[in-house]
Design a protein around this motif. Structure first.
Motif, PDB file in Angstrom:
ATOM      1  N   LEU A   1       0.824  -1.205   0.000  1.00 54.12           N
ATOM      2  CA  LEU A   1       0.000   0.000   0.000  1.00 54.12           C
ATOM      3  C   LEU A   1       0.862   1.260   0.000  1.00 54.12           C
ATOM      4  CD1 LEU A   1      -2.822  -0.898   2.557  1.00 54.12           C
ATOM      5  CD2 LEU A   1      -3.064  -0.656   0.082  1.00 54.12           C
ATOM      6  N   VAL A   2       1.889   1.275   0.848  1.00 46.91           N
ATOM      7  CA  VAL A   2       2.746   2.457   0.923  1.00 46.91           C
ATOM      8  C   VAL A   2       3.517   2.658  -0.378  1.00 46.91           C
ATOM      9  CG1 VAL A   2       4.734   3.482   2.093  1.00 46.91           C
ATOM     10  CG2 VAL A   2       2.931   2.386   3.430  1.00 46.91           C
ATOM     11  N   ARG A   3       4.029   1.584  -0.957  1.00 43.22           N
ATOM     12  CA  ARG A   3       4.760   1.712  -2.223  1.00 43.22           C
ATOM     13  C   ARG A   3       3.880   2.313  -3.319  1.00 43.22           C
ATOM     14  NH1 ARG A   3       9.645  -0.842  -3.230  1.00 43.22           N
ATOM     15  NH2 ARG A   3      10.508  -2.081  -1.506  1.00 43.22           N
ATOM     16  N   ARG A   4       2.612   1.953  -3.325  1.00 44.65           N
ATOM     17  CA  ARG A   4       1.706   2.514  -4.332  1.00 44.65           C
ATOM     18  C   ARG A   4       1.410   3.984  -4.077  1.00 44.65           C
ATOM     19  NH1 ARG A   4      -0.552  -2.726  -3.962  1.00 44.65           N
ATOM     20  NH2 ARG A   4      -2.127  -2.118  -2.432  1.00 44.65           N
ATOM     21  N   GLU A   5       1.424   4.398  -2.809  1.00 48.24           N
ATOM     22  CA  GLU A   5       1.077   5.781  -2.474  1.00 48.24           C
ATOM     23  C   GLU A   5       2.266   6.725  -2.543  1.00 48.24           C
ATOM     24  OE1 GLU A   5      -1.844   6.939  -1.991  1.00 48.24           O
ATOM     25  OE2 GLU A   5      -3.006   5.101  -1.799  1.00 48.24           O
TER      26      GLU A   5
ATOM     27  N   LYS B   1       1.094  -2.062  14.486  1.00 44.01           N
ATOM     28  CA  LYS B   1       1.398  -3.445  14.135  1.00 44.01           C
ATOM     29  C   LYS B   1       1.956  -3.566  12.719  1.00 44.01           C
ATOM     30  CE  LYS B   1      -2.101  -5.326  17.271  1.00 44.01           C
ATOM     31  NZ  LYS B   1      -3.340  -6.133  17.398  1.00 44.01           N
ATOM     32  N   ALA B   2       1.658  -2.584  11.878  1.00 41.99           N
ATOM     33  CA  ALA B   2       2.152  -2.600  10.506  1.00 41.99           C
ATOM     34  C   ALA B   2       3.291  -1.604  10.299  1.00 41.99           C
ATOM     35  CB  ALA B   2       1.014  -2.293   9.540  1.00 41.99           C
ATOM     36  N   ALA B   3       3.855  -1.066  11.385  1.00 43.29           N
ATOM     37  CA  ALA B   3       4.847   0.012  11.261  1.00 43.29           C
ATOM     38  C   ALA B   3       6.086  -0.419  10.486  1.00 43.29           C
ATOM     39  CB  ALA B   3       5.234   0.518  12.650  1.00 43.29           C
ATOM     40  N   VAL B   4       6.570  -1.633  10.717  1.00 44.93           N
ATOM     41  CA  VAL B   4       7.780  -2.086  10.019  1.00 44.93           C
ATOM     42  C   VAL B   4       7.512  -2.235   8.527  1.00 44.93           C
ATOM     43  CG1 VAL B   4       9.413  -3.987   9.759  1.00 44.93           C
ATOM     44  CG2 VAL B   4       8.773  -3.206  12.039  1.00 44.93           C
ATOM     45  N   ALA B   5       6.377  -2.831   8.185  1.00 47.19           N
ATOM     46  CA  ALA B   5       6.031  -2.992   6.768  1.00 47.19           C
ATOM     47  C   ALA B   5       5.840  -1.635   6.101  1.00 47.19           C
ATOM     48  CB  ALA B   5       4.763  -3.834   6.638  1.00 47.19           C
ATOM     49  N   MET B   6       5.225  -0.685   6.800  1.00 45.71           N
ATOM     50  CA  MET B   6       5.036   0.647   6.239  1.00 45.71           C
ATOM     51  C   MET B   6       6.384   1.332   6.030  1.00 45.71           C
ATOM     52  SD  MET B   6       1.663   1.974   8.346  1.00 45.71           S
ATOM     53  CE  MET B   6       1.208   3.318   7.203  1.00 45.71           C
ATOM     54  N   ALA B   7       7.273   1.215   7.016  1.00 47.82           N
ATOM     55  CA  ALA B   7       8.598   1.825   6.891  1.00 47.82           C
ATOM     56  C   ALA B   7       9.378   1.212   5.735  1.00 47.82           C
ATOM     57  CB  ALA B   7       9.367   1.669   8.199  1.00 47.82           C
ATOM     58  N   THR B   8       9.285  -0.091   5.588  1.00 48.54           N
ATOM     59  CA  THR B   8       9.983  -0.772   4.495  1.00 48.54           C
ATOM     60  C   THR B   8       9.461  -0.297   3.146  1.00 48.54           C
ATOM     61  OG1 THR B   8      10.321  -2.721   5.898  1.00 48.54           O
ATOM     62  CG2 THR B   8      10.546  -3.023   3.521  1.00 48.54           C
TER      63      THR B   8
ATOM     64  N   LEU C   1       3.973   7.277  10.063  1.00 47.06           N
ATOM     65  CA  LEU C   1       3.385   6.031   9.592  1.00 47.06           C
ATOM     66  C   LEU C   1       2.602   5.422  10.746  1.00 47.06           C
ATOM     67  CD1 LEU C   1       6.555   4.673   7.758  1.00 47.06           C
ATOM     68  CD2 LEU C   1       4.682   6.018   6.769  1.00 47.06           C
ATOM     69  N   ILE C   2       1.287   5.455  10.638  1.00 44.37           N
ATOM     70  CA  ILE C   2       0.424   5.083  11.757  1.00 44.37           C
ATOM     71  C   ILE C   2      -0.486   3.922  11.353  1.00 44.37           C
ATOM     72  CG2 ILE C   2      -1.358   5.876  13.347  1.00 44.37           C
ATOM     73  CD1 ILE C   2       1.373   7.226  13.737  1.00 44.37           C
ATOM     74  N   SER C   3      -0.521   2.899  12.196  1.00 40.30           N
ATOM     75  CA  SER C   3      -1.431   1.783  11.950  1.00 40.30           C
ATOM     76  C   SER C   3      -2.033   1.313  13.262  1.00 40.30           C
ATOM     77  CB  SER C   3      -0.705   0.624  11.256  1.00 40.30           C
ATOM     78  OG  SER C   3       0.319   0.093  12.071  1.00 40.30           O
ATOM     79  N   GLY C   4      -2.995   0.436  13.162  1.00 42.57           N
ATOM     80  CA  GLY C   4      -3.662  -0.090  14.340  1.00 42.57           C
ATOM     81  C   GLY C   4      -2.680  -0.703  15.319  1.00 42.57           C
ATOM     82  N   GLY C   5      -2.992  -0.607  16.603  1.00 43.00           N
ATOM     83  CA  GLY C   5      -2.087  -1.066  17.638  1.00 43.00           C
ATOM     84  C   GLY C   5      -1.159   0.030  18.110  1.00 43.00           C
ATOM     85  N   GLY C   6      -1.210   1.204  17.446  1.00 42.93           N
ATOM     86  CA  GLY C   6      -0.324   2.290  17.797  1.00 42.93           C
ATOM     87  C   GLY C   6      -0.564   2.853  19.184  1.00 42.93           C
ATOM     88  N   SER C   7      -1.791   2.731  19.681  1.00 39.04           N
ATOM     89  CA  SER C   7      -2.072   3.254  21.020  1.00 39.04           C
ATOM     90  C   SER C   7      -1.229   2.566  22.079  1.00 39.04           C
ATOM     91  CB  SER C   7      -3.558   3.087  21.349  1.00 39.04           C
ATOM     92  OG  SER C   7      -4.346   3.968  20.594  1.00 39.04           O
ATOM     93  N   ALA C   8      -1.143   1.237  21.998  1.00 38.39           N
ATOM     94  CA  ALA C   8      -0.344   0.494  22.975  1.00 38.39           C
ATOM     95  C   ALA C   8       1.145   0.610  22.696  1.00 38.39           C
ATOM     96  CB  ALA C   8      -0.764  -0.970  22.984  1.00 38.39           C
TER      97      ALA C   8
END
Length: 483
Positions: free
Chosen positions: A35-39, A69-76, A151-158
């Protein structure tokens, strides 16, 4: 409609196979790296983020921060697209176990990958507090020549905790555990957490001194309210301390939670009331508000995207299908499970001559009121939902051939369901027969939130590992044609 030949060749266990393929297609469509690569794209001197153009001459570097929970994938994905534009530095908080696919378990392209909590433990930790401090320091030290990307995804609150002054991490843990066990939904939970934090409710936005702040969001909150996803660290807060107090008043009428929680919220409410009075009198507004940083927030994936792609896969497999996406909290997982059981029976017993529905794909996120700790077992909301559906189907009394035609799968798109290693659960004829052979007490298991133990024994656990995304839950209920 399926052809007659397709129906004649239908294998006995095909419902489970198809349900799994449909669910997986939905999850694959919202995997964060893609998703991030496309955006994010670079064309010469121009960096395009969700169609918003940034010229190289206006910036010296990119500062990337984030959590989820998706932070690493988003960063990559971001580094894969933008590394050639300007130097990248940054820090993201992520769960342990999500770094395996990154080029390094420590960083990707100048972005530090910080394990902020153990895998399967969706609670804030001291490691998360340390990492959040680094994130706040980075954005505060940025200059107008920096482009800041969150880069924000679900699970970020914890994963991104920063207790407010006067509040201990233990106090916040007590609030989170208390509200979760009482059945509070994500809106209520995050409303309280925002007002006990220095980062939630716009904390990064307030601290940021970059030339522009861009946030890419993978939404795990139904309806995509930006101030609630990961508790909204980069957007202005629309709730008040009074809203948080009202939530606690509902769930904690006897004020059993730590006194510091109430003292902090009440002091914040009093300060807000004082500012409001000053504004009426013509005084200056809140002095904590500094230079307004240009801020752009884009949702790049959500539950609706996953459900839609799952529907496309169902159609490719020959199913007549209907898709439904909840826009707000659905209520109790048991109620959702009972409803899906009713829909399955309707599909099983519809007139074969009609162009009937035979696959229902739904998205949402129900809640579970937990049993007392001394009797509580293991499980998560998806496992509880499927077990509740099973209980309802047992009461209806399906025939053996009907059990062989159905499958219900419910799974968290992040690969986590409660404090377990399962994403969710699957119910089909094979699970039913194993449960019957074990003479399982389903009602008691439900009451104790011990669905994991049931599905582990009956062969119905859905185990995927971390998926690199997080957009709530996807459920697939389907039936094969009658023989």
């Amino acid at each position: 409609m399926r052809s007659a030949k397709y129906q004649e060749l239908w294998p006995v266990n095909k419902p489970r196979q198809d349900a799994t393929e449909i669910w997986t297609a939905g999850v694959d469509s919202v995997r964060a790296e893609g998703l991030v690569r496309r955006e994010v794209q670079v064309d010469g001197d121009v960096l395009s983020i969700h169609g918003h153009a940034f010229d190289r001459s206006d910036f010296d570097r990119i500062v990337v921060v984030g959590a989820g929970k998706a932070a690493v994938a988003m960063a990559t994905g971001f580094v894969g697209s933008a590394a050639a534009w300007r130097p990248i530095t940054g820090w993201v908080n992520a769960p342990e176990g999500t770094m395996a696919d990154a080029p390094s378990d420590q960083q990707v392209g100048g972005i530090r990958l910080h394990p902020a909590r153990p895998a399967g433990v969706n609670e804030p930790t001291p490691a998360g507090v340390l990492g959040t401090g680094r994130i706040l320091d980075l954005v505060a030290a940025a200059s107008p020549r920096d482009l800041c990307v969150a880069l924000i995804s679900g699970g970020g609150s914890a994963l991104m905790p920063a207790p407010a002054d006067g509040v201990l991490l233990a106090d916040k843990l007590a609030v989170t555990r208390f509200l979760s066990s009482a059945g509070a939904d994500i809106v209520q939970l995050n409303t309280v957490r925002k007002h006990l934090s220095a980062v939630k409710g716009g904390g990064i936005l307030r601290r940021c001194r970059a030339g522009h702040l861009v946030t890419l969001v993978l939404s795990d909150v139904l309806g995509d309210p930006l101030d609630l996803i990961a508790s909204g660290p980069t957007v202005a807060d629309t709730s008040t301390a009074k809203d948080a107090i009202d939530v606690l008043r509902r769930f904690d009428p006897d004020r059993e939670l730590p006194a510091a929680i109430y003292q902090t919220l009440e002091a914040k409410q009093q300060a807000a009331d004082a500012v409001a009075l000053d504004n009426v009198a013509g005084a200056v507004t809140d002095p904590s508000i500094g230079r307004e940083v240009p801020n752009s927030v884009f949702v790049i994936g959500n539950n609706a995207v996953a459900v839609d792609e799952a529907g496309i896969q169902a159609e490719s497999l020959g199913y007549n299908h209907v898709m439904q996406v909840a826009r707000q909290c659905e209520g109790a997982a048991e109620d959702v499970g009972h409803h899906l059981a009713k829909m399955i029976v309707g599909m099983l017993r519809s007139d074969p001559a009609d162009h009937r529905l035979d696959c229902l794909i739904t998205g949402g996120e129900p809640v579970v009121a937990l049993a007392p700790p001394e009797t509580r077992g293991r499980g998560g909301r998806n496992q509880q939902l499927v077990l509740a559906a099973y209980e309802a189907l047992l009461k209806i009394g399906l025939r053996s051939e009907e059990w062989d035609r159905l499958c219900l799968l419910s799974g968290g798109t992040d690969g986590e369901d409660g404090p377990t290693d399962a994403a969710g659960a699957i119910l089909d004829g094979d699970v039913h027969r194993r449960a019957q052979a074990l003479e399982w007490n389903v009602a008691d298991t439900l009451a104790r939130n011990d669905a994991y133990t049931f599905f582990d024994a009956a062969g119905g656990l859905l185990i995927t590992g971390p998926t690199g995304t997080n957009v709530c839950d996807v459920r697939v209920a389907l039936v094969s044609p009658p023989n």
